[in-house]
Every structure is written in structure tokens, then in C-alpha cells.
Scaffold this active site. Structure first.
Site, mmCIF file in Angstrom:
data_model
loop_
_atom_site.group_PDB
_atom_site.id
_atom_site.type_symbol
_atom_site.label_atom_id
_atom_site.label_comp_id
_atom_site.label_asym_id
_atom_site.label_seq_id
_atom_site.Cartn_x
_atom_site.Cartn_y
_atom_site.Cartn_z
ATOM 1 N N ASP A 36 0.862 -1.183 0.000
ATOM 2 C CA ASP A 36 0.000 0.000 0.000
ATOM 3 C C ASP A 36 0.895 1.229 0.000
ATOM 4 O OD1 ASP A 36 -3.241 0.254 0.794
ATOM 5 O OD2 ASP A 36 -2.084 2.082 1.062
ATOM 6 N N ASP A 53 3.715 2.424 -4.295
ATOM 7 C CA ASP A 53 2.601 3.015 -5.039
ATOM 8 C C ASP A 53 2.447 2.261 -6.353
ATOM 9 O OD1 ASP A 53 1.004 4.865 -6.720
ATOM 10 O OD2 ASP A 53 1.329 6.283 -5.079
ATOM 11 N N SER A 77 -12.074 4.242 -6.190
ATOM 12 C CA SER A 77 -13.246 3.370 -6.081
ATOM 13 C C SER A 77 -14.558 4.077 -6.380
ATOM 14 C CB SER A 77 -13.313 2.762 -4.677
ATOM 15 O OG SER A 77 -13.386 3.779 -3.690
ATOM 16 N N ASN A 114 -19.122 -3.939 -10.532
ATOM 17 C CA ASN A 114 -20.425 -4.120 -11.168
ATOM 18 C C ASN A 114 -20.802 -2.943 -12.052
ATOM 19 O OD1 ASN A 114 -22.515 -2.223 -9.553
ATOM 20 N ND2 ASN A 114 -21.056 -3.025 -8.101
ATOM 21 N N TYR A 138 -15.932 6.185 -13.978
ATOM 22 C CA TYR A 138 -15.336 5.127 -13.159
ATOM 23 C C TYR A 138 -15.567 3.761 -13.797
ATOM 24 C CZ TYR A 138 -15.016 1.717 -9.366
ATOM 25 O OH TYR A 138 -14.727 0.604 -8.617
ATOM 26 N N SER A 167 -21.734 -4.273 -3.997
ATOM 27 C CA SER A 167 -21.650 -3.234 -2.969
ATOM 28 C C SER A 167 -21.141 -3.868 -1.678
ATOM 29 C CB SER A 167 -23.019 -2.592 -2.747
ATOM 30 O OG SER A 167 -23.517 -2.053 -3.957
#
Length: 269
Positions: A36, A53, A77, A114, A138, A167
Site C-alpha cells: 500500500d 505506489d 473506487s 459491477n 469510473y 456493494s
């Protein structure tokens, strides 16, 4: 489940989905590498934490050395300026796939969404092999990420699974989630299956719980990955109105779709 995995890397492990995947792989993998751009602390001898990164191809390649598989969770996201989505979600995915190729990684699991099909109407049952209909910028970035995965599978023989995540929540928090909810238990199950399924070249599968009102077909995930989800948002249905306008029609993306959702990110400054 007995451990069947060797060394597995997770990118974006400090994000929302990362802790759930980390906990699952802590049990299933011999060693987990936590990557991360934020500082993460390893927990136990079978974890290694590295600060890197996804914009840095060289750092990724070094992080992936000796790994059997990579679970790529890092990225933006949600809706954002297109240039940022290209840099992080598309270029970042390219860097992960290319780093995996250079390091000799066998399989990469991509966190897709999705929302690559979010502009299909809510009454349409979508199969993974239907054409993309992204509900915004996105979604477009995730379509491009899946295309990169397909290309690396076809061209270089990398095994790639694109999980179109639903979700992800502890429990549904809005009406749309009665169709789109992905429970933590099912999220872990889908990732385990994506890492261990045999005979994979490229697979795109919806990763969503077994919701009675879901839009997406689960046969691909079951037949190609061997996972059948166990949770159903229906047990939370009493907390949401039956006559919610969401069910009256419109895109599966709900509030994520349409001009009002996209235009703030394409207008001139």
C-alpha cells in the site's frame, strides 16, 4: 479451507476491501505481502508489509518477486476526473499486470466493479459476457482494466480473474443494496476461489451475494471459479420501503448513473 497458496501479494490492502481479503489469506496462504502507499504493519511471521505506489512499476515488480499470485485492490473506487481515473485505475492496472509478468507471477485477481454494466436497466439479468454498459467514467476505467487483463492473458499467458465486485458492506445500507450487496463472507469466498480455481485463462465474474433481487448472473462464478455465495440481502429487506423509486425502473447503477453523476467530473474548471 486448507492452505493451497504460496506467496500472495495484496495491493491496496489498507482500503475498504483489503482487511477482509487479508484476513482470509492469512489463513489460506503460506505468506502474504501487504502493499500500500500508506504504512501498513505486518502481523505475524507469515506477513510482510511494503510501502509502494502502483504508479511505480519498478517497486511493484520488486514487491511481486517470488509471488504465486497478486490480488489487485488498489485504485480509485468511485467517480472522479477522467485523468485521475486513467492514471490510477488504468495505468495502475497496467503496471500491476506488467510487474506480475516481469516477476513471473502465475495469477492476478483484479478488483473490477459491477458498474462496468451499470447502465443496463434494473429489470435486465446481466451475464458476464454481455457488452459493457458503464454507468460513468469510473465504470469506463474498469472496462479498460478488464481489457488489459484479457490482453495479458491472451498475449502473455498470465492467468487473470476480474471480479466485478458488488456493494461491499457489512450489511445493506440503501435500497439498491438489496440487489447489489456483497457480504464480507462472500467477498472472501470469491477471492479465495479466484486464486485457487483450476484451468483459468481469463475470467470475468460478478462477485455479489446470493441476493434474491440481484441483477447479475452467478453461473460464471460458480462454473468457472467454483464458488456459490451464501448470504442474501433479503433478510434485511424489512428495513427498506417496498415502493422505493429505485424499483420503478432506470439503470442498475441507480444514483451512480446519469448526467448528474458524471457531469461534475467533465466540466471545465
Amino acid at each position: 479451507m486448507e492452505a493451497k497458496l504460496g506467496r500472495v501479494v495484496i495491493t491496496g490492502v489498507a482500503g475498504r476491501v483489503g482487511p477482509t481479503v487479508r484476513a482470509a489469506l492469512h489463513r489460506d496462504a503460506e505468506h502474504v505481502v501487504l502493499v500500500d502507499r500508506e504504512s501498513v504493519t505486518a502481523d505475524g511471521a507469515n506477513e510482510t508489509a511494503l510501502k509502494a505506489d502502483i504508479a511505480d512499476l519498478g517497486a511493484l515488480a520488486r514487491s511481486f518477486e517470488g509471488a504465486e499470485a497478486v490480488v489487485h485492490l488498489a485504485g480509485l473506487s468511485g467517480e472522479a476526473p477522467f485523468a485521475d481515473l486513467l492514471d490510477t485505475n488504468v495505468q495502475g492496472t497496467f503496471n500491476v499486470l506488467e510487474a506480475a509478468r516481469r516477476a513471473g507471477v502465475r495469477r492476478v485477481v483484479l478488483a473490477s466493479s459491477n458498474r462496468v454494466t451499470g447502465n443496463y436497466p434494473i429489470h435486465h439479468h446481466v451475464f458476464p459476457d454481455e457488452p459493457p454498459r458503464p454507468d460513468g467514467l469510473y465504470g469506463v476505467s474498469k472496462v479498460a482494466s478488464e481489457a488489459l487483463g484479457q490482453m495479458y492473458a491472451d498475449t502473455f499467458g498470465l492467468e487473470v480473474v476480474a471480479l466485478r465486485l458488488g456493494s461491499f458492506e457489512e450489511e445493506p445500507t440503501e435500497t439498491r443494496h438489496l440487489a447489489t450487496w456483497l457480504s464480507p463472507r462472500d467477498c472472501a469466498g470469491f477471492v479465495r476461489a479466484a486464486l485457487t480455481a483450476p484451468n483459468v485463462s481469463f475470467v470475468a465474474a460478478y462477485a455479489v451475494s446470493a441476493n434474491a433481487r440481484r441483477f447479475w448472473d452467478l453461473a460464471g462464478g460458480e462454473s468457472e471459479l467454483g464458488y456459490r455465495p451464501v448470504d442474501d440481502a433479503a433478510r434485511f429487506a424489512a428495513g427498506f420501503p417496498d415502493d422505493d423509486p429505485f424499483w420503478h425502473g432506470g439503470p442498475q447503477g441507480g444514483a451512480y448513473a446519469g448526467p448528474d453523476a458524471v457531469l461534475p467530473y467533465v466540466r471545465d474548471e
